[in-house]
Design a protein around this motif. Structure first.
Motif, PDB file in Angstrom:
ATOM      1  N   UNK A  44       0.719  -1.176  -0.072  1.00  0.00           N
ATOM      2  CA  UNK A  44       0.105   0.077   0.037  1.00  0.00           C
ATOM      3  C   UNK A  44       0.912   1.153  -0.021  1.00  0.00           C
ATOM      4  N   UNK A  45       1.872   1.293   1.069  1.00  0.00           N
ATOM      5  CA  UNK A  45       2.832   2.401   0.843  1.00  0.00           C
ATOM      6  C   UNK A  45       3.357   2.428  -0.619  1.00  0.00           C
ATOM      7  N   UNK A  46       3.931   1.559  -1.098  1.00  0.00           N
ATOM      8  CA  UNK A  46       4.360   1.600  -2.369  1.00  0.00           C
ATOM      9  C   UNK A  46       3.488   2.080  -3.470  1.00  0.00           C
ATOM     10  N   UNK A  47       2.375   1.785  -3.446  1.00  0.00           N
ATOM     11  CA  UNK A  47       1.460   2.144  -4.345  1.00  0.00           C
ATOM     12  C   UNK A  47       0.898   3.615  -4.161  1.00  0.00           C
ATOM     13  N   UNK A  48       0.938   4.083  -3.212  1.00  0.00           N
ATOM     14  CA  UNK A  48       0.783   5.508  -2.707  1.00  0.00           C
ATOM     15  C   UNK A  48       1.983   6.370  -3.035  1.00  0.00           C
ATOM     16  N   UNK A  49       3.003   5.881  -3.223  1.00  0.00           N
ATOM     17  CA  UNK A  49       4.234   6.624  -3.619  1.00  0.00           C
ATOM     18  C   UNK A  49       5.014   6.073  -4.677  1.00  0.00           C
ATOM     19  N   UNK A  50       4.292   5.439  -5.825  1.00  0.00           N
ATOM     20  CA  UNK A  50       4.813   4.835  -7.107  1.00  0.00           C
ATOM     21  C   UNK A  50       5.574   5.887  -7.694  1.00  0.00           C
ATOM     22  N   UNK A  51       5.099   6.965  -7.868  1.00  0.00           N
ATOM     23  CA  UNK A  51       5.932   8.220  -8.708  1.00  0.00           C
ATOM     24  C   UNK A  51       7.250   8.546  -8.175  1.00  0.00           C
ATOM     25  N   UNK A  52       7.112   8.511  -6.837  1.00  0.00           N
ATOM     26  CA  UNK A  52       8.429   8.934  -5.870  1.00  0.00           C
ATOM     27  C   UNK A  52       9.426   7.836  -6.108  1.00  0.00           C
ATOM     28  N   UNK A  53       9.151   6.535  -5.908  1.00  0.00           N
ATOM     29  CA  UNK A  53      10.034   5.488  -5.434  1.00  0.00           C
ATOM     30  C   UNK A  53      10.372   5.073  -7.109  1.00  0.00           C
ATOM     31  N   UNK A  54       9.511   5.005  -8.403  1.00  0.00           N
ATOM     32  CA  UNK A  54      10.078   4.382  -9.400  1.00  0.00           C
ATOM     33  C   UNK A  54      10.214   5.388 -10.417  1.00  0.00           C
ATOM     34  N   UNK A  55      11.468   5.124 -10.929  1.00  0.00           N
ATOM     35  CA  UNK A  55      12.087   6.092 -12.059  1.00  0.00           C
ATOM     36  C   UNK A  55      10.976   5.978 -13.147  1.00  0.00           C
ATOM     37  N   UNK A  56      10.995   7.065 -14.202  1.00  0.00           N
ATOM     38  CA  UNK A  56      10.274   7.305 -15.375  1.00  0.00           C
ATOM     39  C   UNK A  56      11.123   7.079 -16.580  1.00  0.00           C
ATOM     40  N   UNK A  57      10.607   6.121 -17.568  1.00  0.00           N
ATOM     41  CA  UNK A  57      11.249   5.974 -19.065  1.00  0.00           C
ATOM     42  C   UNK A  57      11.254   7.284 -19.768  1.00  0.00           C
ATOM     43  N   UNK A  58      11.771   7.290 -20.656  1.00  0.00           N
ATOM     44  CA  UNK A  58      11.474   8.373 -21.681  1.00  0.00           C
ATOM     45  C   UNK A  58      10.241   8.563 -22.302  1.00  0.00           C
ATOM     46  N   UNK A  59       9.235   7.507 -22.409  1.00  0.00           N
ATOM     47  CA  UNK A  59       7.861   7.515 -22.756  1.00  0.00           C
ATOM     48  C   UNK A  59       6.923   7.875 -21.838  1.00  0.00           C
ATOM     49  N   UNK A  60       7.558   7.979 -20.608  1.00  0.00           N
ATOM     50  CA  UNK A  60       6.720   8.580 -19.583  1.00  0.00           C
ATOM     51  C   UNK A  60       6.134   7.238 -18.575  1.00  0.00           C
ATOM     52  N   UNK A  61       6.496   6.124 -18.950  1.00  0.00           N
ATOM     53  CA  UNK A  61       5.996   5.098 -18.115  1.00  0.00           C
ATOM     54  C   UNK A  61       7.077   4.487 -17.052  1.00  0.00           C
ATOM     55  N   UNK A  62       6.613   4.068 -16.024  1.00  0.00           N
ATOM     56  CA  UNK A  62       7.431   3.889 -14.980  1.00  0.00           C
ATOM     57  C   UNK A  62       7.976   2.453 -14.913  1.00  0.00           C
ATOM     58  N   UNK A  63       9.147   2.449 -14.341  1.00  0.00           N
ATOM     59  CA  UNK A  63      10.069   1.034 -14.120  1.00  0.00           C
ATOM     60  C   UNK A  63      10.418   0.977 -12.695  1.00  0.00           C
ATOM     61  N   UNK A  64      10.886  -0.152 -12.340  1.00  0.00           N
ATOM     62  CA  UNK A  64      11.209  -0.417 -10.848  1.00  0.00           C
ATOM     63  C   UNK A  64      12.591  -0.078 -10.968  1.00  0.00           C
ATOM     64  N   UNK A  65      13.001   0.255  -9.689  1.00  0.00           N
ATOM     65  CA  UNK A  65      14.490   0.603  -9.573  1.00  0.00           C
ATOM     66  C   UNK A  65      15.424  -0.530  -9.896  1.00  0.00           C
ATOM     67  N   UNK A  66      16.455  -0.400 -10.423  1.00  0.00           N
ATOM     68  CA  UNK A  66      17.465  -1.408 -11.216  1.00  0.00           C
ATOM     69  C   UNK A  66      17.389  -2.620 -10.284  1.00  0.00           C
ATOM     70  N   UNK A  67      17.858  -2.551  -9.161  1.00  0.00           N
ATOM     71  CA  UNK A  67      18.034  -3.678  -8.397  1.00  0.00           C
ATOM     72  C   UNK A  67      16.912  -4.290  -7.396  1.00  0.00           C
ATOM     73  N   UNK A  68      15.806  -3.762  -7.906  1.00  0.00           N
ATOM     74  CA  UNK A  68      14.488  -4.334  -7.042  1.00  0.00           C
ATOM     75  C   UNK A  68      14.179  -5.644  -7.689  1.00  0.00           C
TER      76      UNK A  68
END
Length: 702
Positions: A44-68
């Motif tokens: 729930x915490x992750x979902x509430x903070x997705x855009x803070x915790x997950x980097x954004x690709x050039x196309x605007x979509x999100x990806x997980x941090x590299x080592x997750x």
């Protein structure tokens, strides 16, 4: 800060159902009252903070941090929670690209994602189950099948595919289910699915469970192809079926492996297939579950006879029939009945038919009459009502009847036996219904009446700021005085739990309410909320307008003592503010003289107001009591403190002493610049309450 007492507020303790009399209710109460699992809380915490915790690709979509990386079970749960909370979009679905996630169960119910996102984000996983129930039309059934078939592993191993209420574009042709050779369970209910598609599906080598309800099928003869492996067949409301009864039963008799059969009807299609099925001999030898709800001509005698001839039966669906009322159905050990004869049958029906709006309406109507005068808390039943509301958010009849059931199940002290988490979910659904059906007055009344429950207003977590703003907006759209009073009562209670900054954001709505309505109860409660804004120096500018000041000066002369009191308090606070007034000096002076004259006309500060005005703190009065340049503001503040101390001296005299207010009163009594009237009131105050201050050790009476 001013607030209004609610003497009937329920205690905070949970009164759970009796474990022996209501085992299911007891279990629900225990589950809902238990803390969330640590994994759920973290997600729930992750979902509430997705855009803070997950980097954004050039196309605007999100990806997980590299080592997750996520374990498979956690990944499945994460996707389900994203879908459940309405947070799964093309932007967030991209998190499931690559190999940092390992999905087996793809739950994308009722989400809105594109076909490209579905293929790129999910179809490279080794999926065993896909639930695309009610998925938005942007992702069609052909797109889903195409994406799944792009993986040879999924073709061989996908076991379960649920497509209930998904969309099939016109002229889509044959749906290519035949490539998914590992399928054991397929649900194509409520989609455009034809007899030719059924012929294709029937050849799937592992198919055991099939739901073809409300499709365009005209013949079920193709089912003979899978007669030796089909264990569950659901064909509710086959409105296009063009077979005679003898042809239908000829097919069903061959399905000797069937353990579950659903041939339930619909109000729009009065079917007697269920009745004639009960008359058949040598049919369904291994049946365990039979659903004939909505069928015509069904009698207790026929159902009992069939069950006695099929002793393995554990469930029978009889909702919207004339059967289920004899003692047989309550005394038969191990038999569950979905019907309308009693609360147990209704609960079973609510659970079984949670996705069928036609039956959900019938269940909720039966439940409403059954619970009209209930005196025990039923959390398990309330949970089922919440599921129905959530699954059919745009069905007016479901929402209306459900809101009435919620009122029955939570009125008076019944809410005390409901877990807070369950009440929080129900409250959110009530507000959703309010927003979805703004013009349906009775539904609105039902929802608002439920929201007047003190336990819900005071203890249940929900977005109180958005709720307050919405309910205030509702106030202006309806002219029913009783409903308006109820709404203001809700707002005044909700506002107690808002910060002053949040209340200040509502100042325009609050002032509009004061200006629009002539009812003194509404005016006094809303003025009380405005006084919370004016007590904060940084927020007073929001009320320092000519329009506000003029209207407040009119309310100063209200015949209602409480309205006049709050209007006077607002003017007194603004008088001590150093910001320029929207009036010229002469107008300002005249208003302050008017304020003084009004206070002079008030009765003794010991007078009783129609509603009990109380304060959490006296600190907002201290700047006024210490301002000798504005004697009229001093007079109002002293009158107010005198009044509440007179009502409950043991509480408020102690509060005044603890917060350091006593020296201010002593200073008023002794200061040479004190206005004589103010000074005399201070002397009287200190004399009247001397015993409370002398017993309070931190201060000595001046």
């Amino acid at each position: 800060m001013v607030y209004f007492l609610h003497p009937s507020q329920a205690p905070r303790n949970l009164v759970p159902p009796d474990a022996q009399r209501d085992a299911q209710g007891w279990r629900v109460a225990q589950e809902e009252a238990s803390p969330y699992a640590l994994v759920s809380s973290c997600l729930n915490v992750l979902i509430a903070n997705l855009e803070k915790l997950c980097p954004e690709r050039p196309d605007g979509t999100l990806c997980l941090p590299e080592h997750w990386t996520f374990p498979q079970e956690v990944a499945d749960q994460f996707l389900e929670m994203l879908s459940w909370q309405g947070k799964l979009t093309d932007k967030t679905a991209s998190i499931f690209q690559g190999n940092q996630m390992n999905l087996k169960l793809a739950n994308i119910q009722r989400v809105k994602i594109s076909a490209a996102a579905f293929i790129n984000c999910f179809c490279h996983h080794k999926l065993l189950e896909v639930d695309a129930t009610g998925v938005d039309s942007e992702l069609s059934v052909p797109d889903i099948i195409h994406g799944l078939c792009s993986s040879s592993w999924i073709q061989q191993n996908l076991r379960c595919l649920l497509l209930d209420s998904a969309s099939v574009p016109l002229n889509s042709g044959l749906l290519a289910f035949g490539q998914l050779v590992g399928l054991r369970t397929l649900n194509v209910s409520n989609i455009c699915f034809h007899s030719e598609d059924l012929a294709d599906v029937s050849q799937l080598p592992s198919l055991e469970n099939l739901d073809i309800s409300n499709t365009q099928i005209t013949t079920i003869s193709a089912l003979l192809t899978c007669k030796d492996r089909l264990k569950s067949l659901t064909m509710h409301y086959l409105k296009c079926l063009a077979m005679t009864k003898s042809q239908i039963f000829a097919v069903i008799k061959e399905l000797k492996c069937l353990r579950h059969l659903d041939i339930s009807g619909h109000k729009q299609l009065c079917s007697d297939i269920g009745f004639y099925l009960l008359q058949q001999k040598d049919i369904l030898p291994n049946i365990v579950s039979l659903d004939i709800s909505g069928s015509t001509y069904i009698t207790d005698r026929d159902v009992e006879h069939f069950i006695r001839n099929h002793p393995s039966i554990q469930f029978v669906g009889l909702l919207a029939t004339d059967a289920g009322y004899s003692n047989f159905f309550t005394t038969k050990r191990g038999l569950k009945v979905a019907g309308g004869a009693n609360l147990s049958q209704i609960a079973e029906a609510l659970s079984r038919y949670r996705n069928r709006s036609c039956y959900m309406k019938e269940c909720l109507y039966k439940l409403f009459t059954e619970t009209f005068s209930v005196h025990v808390s039923m959390p398990a039943i309330l949970k089922l009502v919440a599921i129905g509301m959530r699954n059919h958010p745009l069905d007016l009849t479901v929402q209306f009847t459900a809101s009435a059931c919620v009122l029955n199940l939570t009125h008076q002290g019944l809410a005390r036996g409901m877990p807070v988490r369950l009440l929080s979910e129900v409250t959110g659904l009530l507000f959703k219904a309010l927003r979805n059906f703004p013009s349906y007055l009775q539904l609105q009344k039902n929802c608002l009446l439920s929201l007047t429950n003190s336990r819900i207003l005071m203890e249940v977590p929900f977005d109180r700021f958005s709720a307050t703003r919405f309910v205030l907006g509702w106030l202006y759209r309806h002219e029913n005085p009783k409903v308006q009073t109820m709404v203001v009562s809700i707002v005044s209670t909700l506002a107690l739990q808002l910060s002053r900054e949040q209340v200040s954001e509502l100042h325009e709505d609050l002032f509009l309410a004061v200006k629009t309505f002539r009812d003194s109860t509404i005016q006094s409660k809303v003025l009380g909320l405005l006084s919370n804004i004016v007590e904060v120096r940084e927020l007073t500018s929001k009320l320092m307008t000519e329009d506000v000041m003029k209207h407040i000066s009119i309310l100063l002369h209200s015949k209602n003592m409480e309205v006049s009191y709050f209007a006077a308090g607002i003017i007194a606070h603004l008088a001590c503010d150093k910001r320029p007034w929207p009036f010229c000096a002469a107008q300002r002076s005249a208003l302050l003289q008017d304020l003084h004259a009004t206070i002079q006309k008030w009765p003794s500060s010991r007078c009783k107001m129609s509603a009990l005005v109380t304060y959490r703190s006296f600190k907002a009065f201290f700047p006024l009591l210490d301002n000798f340049s504005q004697p009229v503001a001093q007079l109002w503040a002293l009158w107010a403190v005198y009044h509440v101390c007179s009502r409950n001296p043991s509480v408020y005299c102690k509060m005044l002493g603890e917060e350091g207010g006593l020296p201010l009163l002593c200073n008023i009594q002794a200061h040479h610049q004190t206005n004589p009237q103010v000074q005399q009131m201070a002397v009287s105050f200190l004399e009247d309450f001397r015993m409370y201050f002398t017993t309070y050790r931190k201060h000595t009476v001046c």
